[in-house]
Design an enzyme around this catalytic site. Structure first.
Site, short mmCIF file in Angstrom:
data_model
loop_
_atom_site.label_atom_id
_atom_site.label_comp_id
_atom_site.label_asym_id
_atom_site.label_seq_id
_atom_site.Cartn_x
_atom_site.Cartn_y
_atom_site.Cartn_z
N SER A 148 0.98 -1.11 0.10
CA SER A 148 0.08 0.15 -0.04
C SER A 148 0.85 1.37 -0.01
O SER A 148 1.61 1.23 -0.81
CB SER A 148 -1.04 0.03 1.12
OG SER A 148 -1.87 1.07 1.24
N GLU A 242 -9.72 -4.00 -6.58
CA GLU A 242 -9.00 -2.88 -5.92
C GLU A 242 -9.23 -1.53 -6.41
O GLU A 242 -9.31 -1.29 -7.84
CB GLU A 242 -7.49 -3.05 -5.85
CG GLU A 242 -7.01 -3.87 -4.87
CD GLU A 242 -5.64 -3.66 -4.37
OE1 GLU A 242 -5.41 -2.53 -3.97
OE2 GLU A 242 -4.68 -4.90 -4.66
N HIS A 272 -7.73 -4.78 -1.58
CA HIS A 272 -6.53 -4.31 -1.38
C HIS A 272 -5.64 -4.70 -0.06
O HIS A 272 -6.14 -5.16 0.71
CB HIS A 272 -6.85 -2.72 -0.97
CG HIS A 272 -5.65 -1.77 -0.62
ND1 HIS A 272 -4.78 -1.45 -1.62
CD2 HIS A 272 -5.30 -1.27 0.64
CE1 HIS A 272 -3.78 -0.82 -0.83
NE2 HIS A 272 -4.12 -0.70 0.11
#
Length: 300
Positions: A148, A242, A272
């Site tokens: 991320s 995502e 995600h």
């Protein structure tokens, strides 16, 4: 077909979002720490706290780890949350799959310490890792990885190291990377209904905390806009469900255009940072295994 565990995770996050659609920074931090507390540490894991050029960090070592190979790991959390504690399980699994020691970095978080604090800390930790008086690991035997925001920070760290003439790692891996702080990728809206974790409004809000008033296209903050020439082989993993799907795709496209050896891995139906749920999600562990193979191939 995705495993049954995926729907459980989706339902859990949808319930959390319904109760707190716009969580504060403190609420985000508390939530991630609470989730992490439900996953026990591996019994064979050894953790050693260190200061890497003044940056708090820790070695995560499992029996499979080779002493002369290492991964510098940069955790996710939108640059405002997350810690080595929240990512202990993921870091442990990365080390096991890569058969390497992992140096996790407790880089400074926004809004208390906005950009470029995180980049500076990651660069300092890398320099310690490859220093004879620090970690003592040869750059060709090391990789950088992150999920991320940590995936975006991985790219920013590589670019900063290249700009300053530092030795680069043999490879790098980005898991669901966040590289566009404006959230202008089409998937931010087109796949919003599929993603139970990331929303554009919250992501842009956290991006403002991180930027601290700087231009959202500052290359080392949003490495989608950085010159990626000369970077080492790059693995990019992303789920097809995502909102950040286009962050990963655009990053891979720009890296290839700059001559970088890029492997883009789309994972069907995954959400995600799905690798972080590997303790219950089989596809998460499968992706980590692939990541480990990639790191071994380039650092062995």
């Amino acid at each position: 077909m995705a495993s049954e565990a995926l729907q459980f995770i989706i339902d859990m996050f949808r319930a959390m979002t319904a109760s707190r659609p716009s969580p504060s920074v403190d609420e985000m931090r508390d939530t991630w720490e609470s989730l992490a507390s439900q996953v026990p540490a591996a019994p064979d894991l050894r953790v050693e706290q260190v200061l890497a050029n003044g940056v708090p960090a820790a070695w995560f070592v499992v029996p499979e780890a080779a002493a002369d190979r290492a991964v510098l790991y940069l955790h996710g959390g939108a640059y405002v949350a997350g810690s080595l504690n929240t990512h202990r399980d993921l870091i442990t699994r990365v080390g096991r799959a890569a058969r390497a020691r992992v140096l996790g970095v407790e880089y400074r978080l926004a809004p208390e310490d906005p950009f470029p604090a995180a980049v500076n800390d990651a660069v300092a930790a890398w320099r310690w890792l490859v220093s004879p008086t620090g970690g003592g690991v040869a750059p060709r035997r090391a990789a950088i990885a992150g999920d991320s925001a940590g995936g975006g920070l991985t790219v920013a760290t590589l670019v900063s190291l290249r700009q300053s003439g530092d030795p680069l790692p043999a490879a790098a891996a980005c898991l669901s990377p966040w590289v566009d702080l404006e959230g202008i990728g089409p998937s931010m809206t087109a796949r919003a209904a599929l993603d139970p974790i990331v929303s554009r409004d919250n992501l842009v809000r956290m991006g403002r905390h991180y930027l601290g008033g700087k231009d959202p296209r500052t290359p080392l903050a949003a490495p989608l806009y950085a010159d990626l020439t000369g970077l080492p082989p790059l693995l990019v993993q992303v789920g097809t469900a995502e909102a950040l799907w286009d962050d990963a795709g655009r990053l891979a496209e720009r890296a290839r255009a700059a001559g970088v050896d890029v492997t883009l891995e789309p994972w069907e139906d995954m959400i995600h940072a799905f690798q972080a749920f590997a303790s219950v999600l089989p596809e998460g562990q499968q992706a980590i295994t692939r990541l480990g193979e990639f790191i071994v191939r380039h650092t062995a």
